[in-house]
Enzyme design. Structure first.
Site, short mmCIF file in Angstrom:
data_model
loop_
_atom_site.label_atom_id
_atom_site.label_comp_id
_atom_site.label_asym_id
_atom_site.label_seq_id
_atom_site.Cartn_x
_atom_site.Cartn_y
_atom_site.Cartn_z
CB SER A 122 -0.87 -0.02 1.26
OG SER A 122 -1.37 1.28 1.53
CD GLU B 161 -2.10 5.44 4.36
OE1 GLU B 161 -1.83 5.65 5.54
OE2 GLU B 161 -2.43 6.33 3.58
CE1 TYR C 187 -3.96 -1.75 5.65
CE2 TYR C 187 -3.01 0.34 4.94
CZ TYR C 187 -3.57 -0.89 4.64
OH TYR C 187 -3.74 -1.25 3.32
O1 F7E Z 1 -8.62 8.41 4.09
C1 F7E Z 1 -8.95 11.83 5.41
C2 F7E Z 1 -8.04 10.88 6.16
O2 F7E Z 1 -9.68 6.34 5.00
C3 F7E Z 1 -8.11 9.29 3.12
C4 F7E Z 1 -7.13 2.38 2.51
O3 F7E Z 1 -7.74 1.65 1.45
O4 F7E Z 1 -5.92 3.74 0.94
C5 F7E Z 1 -6.81 3.80 2.04
O5 F7E Z 1 -6.24 4.51 3.13
C6 F7E Z 1 -7.82 10.63 3.76
C7 F7E Z 1 -7.02 10.55 5.05
O6 F7E Z 1 -8.07 6.20 3.03
C8 F7E Z 1 -12.24 11.51 6.88
O7 F7E Z 1 -7.49 11.50 7.30
C9 F7E Z 1 -10.89 13.12 6.34
O8 F7E Z 1 -6.00 11.52 5.04
O9 F7E Z 1 -10.29 7.13 2.67
P1 F7E Z 1 -9.27 6.97 3.71
P2 F7E Z 1 -6.51 6.05 3.41
O10 F7E Z 1 -6.25 6.30 4.83
O11 F7E Z 1 -5.75 6.88 2.42
C10 F7E Z 1 -4.67 3.08 1.17
C11 F7E Z 1 -3.92 3.01 -0.14
C12 F7E Z 1 -4.81 1.77 1.86
O12 F7E Z 1 -4.00 0.88 1.69
C13 F7E Z 1 -5.84 1.67 2.94
O13 F7E Z 1 -6.16 0.32 3.20
O14 F7E Z 1 -9.07 11.24 4.11
N1 F7E Z 1 -10.29 11.96 5.99
N2 F7E Z 1 -12.08 12.87 6.89
C14 F7E Z 1 -11.11 10.94 6.31
N3 F7E Z 1 -10.96 9.61 6.16
C15 F7E Z 1 -11.99 8.82 6.58
N4 F7E Z 1 -11.91 7.48 6.41
N5 F7E Z 1 -13.12 9.33 7.15
C16 F7E Z 1 -13.30 10.69 7.34
O15 F7E Z 1 -14.32 11.13 7.85
#
Ligand code: F7E
Length: 331
Positions: free
Chosen positions: A114, A116, A137
């Site tokens: 990932s 990440e 993670y």
């Molecule tokens: O967050 C911000 C949060 O949870 C994206 C997974 O599939 O992609 C994914 O990880 C951004 C972050 O995805 C909210 O802080 C703001 O900066 O959609 P996300 P992620 O963390 O990028 C990678 C490639 C993976 O491997 C992972 O498994 O959005 N954000 N407000 C928020 N995020 C969430 N979830 N919810 C909010 O309310």
């Protein structure tokens, strides 16, 4: 992934966690009763925390290719459940690699690494960028990345890493930010909710369209030699931009409907991710075609359809937006 493999003529076996409620809705459209003589998709109970069952399945099925996409994959949740995340997302990979090694079969193994893992590393990030993980993670994924390479180097397994940047579609889980936004839009328009609560809007991600990424995973296992590849669009946008693009698309006002809730902030955030996917372009011949604005439209349209919304306006099947309306069929 199973849909792509079935379309290429594969027999596909998947592992399902036991649950008292149905948890396979995302593959409903391709599921065929196993009694059907034409069935080529088979599901087995199992769990990444259970090495014995993983070894059993590996022994009984004798697969040619293994696509390891299972994980506790929610970054924010991994701060609440670091031990569980390590057990499933990190050790789960070791359990699979060990089962393959002991089976003595020439299995090709794909590890879903990932973006990440790059965390705080300066963008753009490529196969040679040094990892700086910023969550339990991401730490678990870095461990899995190196275990995959270790089994390749130590036991000569065909074991490859696809380092995928965020890949989205209408099938995205509802608590990841893209889907959370597009689903909330549909619910607001349907009169089911008024506010959408979000965390950090300044984080930037390289968002691509998941169906294009699965083709790339398959190509990684069709190479002559196992290797590691970064997969992404090379474009980055903030959560704020995604929010405005999608709200503008349906004519909703962000100020009126969006509120910030600090509970969605992460103890350590990943600020900017941008893929340098030059190697994938050259070696795998892969280039994404669906970019940010189209992705937003696809996801908003799909959630509006799911919410059973009637087209707005004159009953001509057109949802009134700034852009030409187009349904995207998810299955
Ligand atoms: O967050 C911000 C949060 O949870 C994206 C997974 O599939 O992609 C994914 O990880 C951004 C972050 O995805 C909210 O802080 C703001 O900066 O959609 P996300 P992620 O963390 O990028 C990678 C490639 C993976 O491997 C992972 O498994 O959005 N954000 N407000 C928020 N995020 C969430 N979830 N919810 C909010 O309310």
């Amino acid at each position: 992934m199973p849909k792509l493999l079935l379309s290429k003529g594969y027999e596909v076996h998947g592992l399902v966690r036991r649950s008292s409620t149905f948890n396979t809705s995302r593959i409903d459209s391709i599921y065929v009763d196993p009694h059907d003589p034409d069935a080529r998709l088979f599901l087995h109970y199992g769990d990444l925390s259970d090495s014995e069952q993983i070894a059993n399945v590996m022994y009984n099925i004798r697969p040619d290719e293994v696509y390891h996409l299972g994980a506790q994959s929610h970054v924010r949740v991994s701060f609440d459940t670091p031990e569980y995340t390590g057990n499933v997302t990190a050790l789960g990979t070791t359990r699979l690699l060990e089962a393959i090694r002991r089976s003595n079969n020439p299995v090709k193994f794909y590890q879903a690494s990932s973006s990440e893992m790059f965390g705080a590393a300066v963008p753009p990030q490529s196969e040679t960028t040094v990892f700086h993980p910023r969550s339990p993670y991401a730490c678990a994924k870095v461990y899995s990345y190196w275990m995959t390479r270790n089994y390749r180097e130590g036991y000569n397994l065909f074991a490859s890493n696809g380092i995928l940047f965020n890949n989205e579609s209408p099938r995205r889980g509802e608590t990841f930010v893209t889907r959370k936004i597009t689903r909330a839009i549909a619910h607001i328009l349907a009169g089911k909710e008024k506010f959408l609560y979000l965390g950090n809007l300044d984080a930037k991600r390289d968002w691509g369209f998941a169906p294009e990424y699965v083709e790339c995973m398959w190509r990684i296992l069709q190479q002559e030699k196992a290797d590691d590849f970064v997969i992404g669009t090379g474009e980055t946008h903030s959560v704020r931009e995604f929010l405005h693009e999608s709200f503008d698309y349906v004519g909703l006002d962000v100020e009126e409907h969006v509120r910030i809730d600090p509970k969605y902030f992460r103890p350590t955030e990943v600020e900017v991710l941008v893929a340098d996917a030059e190697k994938s372009g050259k070696v795998l011949g892969w280039k994404p075609t669906i970019k940010f604005a189209d992705l937003v439209k696809i996801m908003v349209d799909a959630d509006m359809k799911t919410a059973g919304l009637e087209p707005i306006g004159k009953g001509d099947g057109i949802i009134r937006t700034k852009f030409p309306h187009r349904w995207w069929k998810c299955d």
